[in-house]
Design an enzyme around this catalytic site. Structure first.
Site, PDB file in Angstrom:
ATOM      1  N   LYS A   1      35.781   6.868 -28.493  1.00  0.00           N
ATOM      2  CA  LYS A   1      35.500   6.804 -29.939  1.00  0.00           C
ATOM      3  C   LYS A   1      36.014   8.037 -30.681  1.00  0.00           C
ATOM      4  O   LYS A   1      35.258   8.963 -30.991  1.00  0.00           O
ATOM      5  CB  LYS A   1      34.002   6.600 -30.170  1.00  0.00           C
ATOM      6  CG  LYS A   1      33.525   5.301 -29.525  1.00  0.00           C
ATOM      7  CD  LYS A   1      32.060   5.063 -29.683  1.00  0.00           C
ATOM      8  CE  LYS A   1      31.604   3.791 -29.011  1.00  0.00           C
ATOM      9  NZ  LYS A   1      31.799   3.704 -27.568  1.00  0.00           N
TER      10      LYS A   1
ATOM     11  N   THR B   1      43.279  17.016 -35.139  1.00  0.00           N
ATOM     12  CA  THR B   1      42.698  16.893 -33.793  1.00  0.00           C
ATOM     13  C   THR B   1      42.873  15.465 -33.274  1.00  0.00           C
ATOM     14  O   THR B   1      43.235  15.254 -32.111  1.00  0.00           O
ATOM     15  CB  THR B   1      41.203  17.289 -33.830  1.00  0.00           C
ATOM     16  OG1 THR B   1      41.119  18.629 -34.288  1.00  0.00           O
ATOM     17  CG2 THR B   1      40.559  17.173 -32.461  1.00  0.00           C
TER      18      THR B   1
HETATM   19  P1  XMP Z   1      27.134  -2.303 -20.764  1.00  0.00           P
HETATM   20  O1  XMP Z   1      26.766  -1.679 -19.447  1.00  0.00           O
HETATM   21  O2  XMP Z   1      26.039  -2.196 -21.771  1.00  0.00           O
HETATM   22  O3  XMP Z   1      28.352  -1.378 -21.270  1.00  0.00           O
HETATM   23  O4  XMP Z   1      27.689  -3.676 -20.629  1.00  0.00           O
HETATM   24  C1  XMP Z   1      28.928  -1.473 -22.536  1.00  0.00           C
HETATM   25  C2  XMP Z   1      30.084  -0.535 -22.623  1.00  0.00           C
HETATM   26  O5  XMP Z   1      30.632  -0.580 -23.905  1.00  0.00           O
HETATM   27  C3  XMP Z   1      30.366   0.641 -24.590  1.00  0.00           C
HETATM   28  N1  XMP Z   1      29.766   0.230 -25.834  1.00  0.00           N
HETATM   29  C4  XMP Z   1      30.379   0.249 -26.983  1.00  0.00           C
HETATM   30  N2  XMP Z   1      31.618   0.613 -27.291  1.00  0.00           N
HETATM   31  N3  XMP Z   1      31.147   0.045 -29.518  1.00  0.00           N
HETATM   32  C5  XMP Z   1      31.990   0.526 -28.571  1.00  0.00           C
HETATM   33  O6  XMP Z   1      33.138   0.876 -28.896  1.00  0.00           O
HETATM   34  C6  XMP Z   1      29.905  -0.346 -29.273  1.00  0.00           C
HETATM   35  O7  XMP Z   1      29.166  -0.787 -30.138  1.00  0.00           O
HETATM   36  C7  XMP Z   1      29.509  -0.232 -27.940  1.00  0.00           C
HETATM   37  N4  XMP Z   1      28.370  -0.556 -27.331  1.00  0.00           N
HETATM   38  C8  XMP Z   1      28.573  -0.266 -26.023  1.00  0.00           C
HETATM   39  C9  XMP Z   1      29.439   1.459 -23.752  1.00  0.00           C
HETATM   40  O8  XMP Z   1      29.706   2.845 -23.871  1.00  0.00           O
HETATM   41  C10 XMP Z   1      29.756   0.931 -22.393  1.00  0.00           C
HETATM   42  O9  XMP Z   1      30.923   1.556 -21.879  1.00  0.00           O
END
Ligand code: XMP
Length: 258
Positions: free
Chosen positions: A91, A98
């Site tokens: 993110k 940067t």
């Molecule tokens: P799980 O174990 O919950 O992992 O299936 C989810 C993965 O996705 C990331 N994550 C997000 N990434 N926006 C994102 O860009 C989001 O809203 C979001 N929610 C979860 C989380 O870090 C993990 O890698």
């Protein structure tokens, strides 16, 4: 697939692999001295799960212990060998100068796309990421509404949008900006299918929705897809399963409608 845009490559890969599942290659904390073991675990999951997914998403879970041009790059190359796309999900969220360096490094490591936070705005924020991405023909996926419970505090607040001269939820403004910036994807949590539906009504087929939060966070496959998600991001439900390949296969069966 050298001269295709990221979106076209994702669609093509998804079709070829008959899967709309993106594996979040996440594992719990382990002592830094155990990172060789962590790498082997990640490699093993990738080796066994690859027939059921179209892409791999990597974030701090592996970036911090394994390093970008070390273990992570090895995993990116493994993913390519299996015909998979790769997405960096740390993110990007800083000032333009940067962000430019961050994007250059992530793309140099081989990632096809990265996820960025639209809260930083365009000028001296997102623009530099898109400039690098366009130069290298890579993708930028923008957060629109995150999957966790506290997401409403930021993405769900009501704002006054000066460009539109009106009040609206932050995520609606972000969906509109994703269109304006020609983003290559939008993230909306699978935990909020009603928000996926609203965002899909704005993005239509122009920008595809990536939905994390399936399984471990409570999001449901059918609801997310019916609401308009194109890709489902799944982490722990696969990586922590006793049999990750079996779990991925079952999820793919429910999610892939051809
Ligand atoms: P799980 O174990 O919950 O992992 O299936 C989810 C993965 O996705 C990331 N994550 C997000 N990434 N926006 C994102 O860009 C989001 O809203 C979001 N929610 C979860 C989380 O870090 C993990 O890698």
């Amino acid at each position: 697939m050298p001269n295709m845009s990221f979106c076209t490559k994702m669609q093509q890969t998804s079709k070829d692999k008959e899967s709309n599942i993106i594996l979040a290659l996440d594992f719990p904390f382990d002592k830094p001295e155990n990172r060789n073991h962590l790498y082997s675990k990640a490699e093993h999951v990738l080796e066994t799960v690859h027939p059921y997914i179209c892409a791999v998403k990597i974030n701090h879970h592996l970036l911090l212990p394994l390093g970008l041009f070390d273990g992570v790059q090895k995993l990116i190359r493994k993913a390519y060998d299996k015909g998979l796309m790769t997405i960096m999900d740390c993110k990007v969220n800083d000032i333009g100068s940067t962000n430019q360096v961050i994007a250059e490094y992530y793309y140099a490591a081989g990632f096809d796309a990265l996820i960025a936070n639209p809260f930083i705005g365009w000028e001296e924020g997102l623009k530099s990421i898109f400039d690098v991405a366009h130069k290298l023909q890579r993708g930028v996926i923008l957060l629109v509404y995150m999957s966790h419970k506290g997401a409403f505090e930021g993405y769900g607040q009501t704002i006054y949008d000066a460009e539109e001269s009106g009040k609206m939820p932050q995520y609606i403004a972000f969906a509109k900006k994703a269109l304006k910036y020609k983003a290559d994807g939008a993230v909306v949590g699978a935990t909020y299918p009603e928000k996926i539906r609203e965002v899909h009504a704005i993005l239509r087929e122009k920008i595809q929705i990536y939905a994390p939060g399936i399984g471990a966070q409570g999001g449901e496959i059918k609801a997310a897809l019916e609401a308009g998600a194109s890709y489902l991001i799944v982490g722990r439900t696969i990586t922590l399963a006793e049999n990750p390949a079996k779990s991925a296969k079952e999820i793919r069966k429910l999610a892939w409608l051809g």
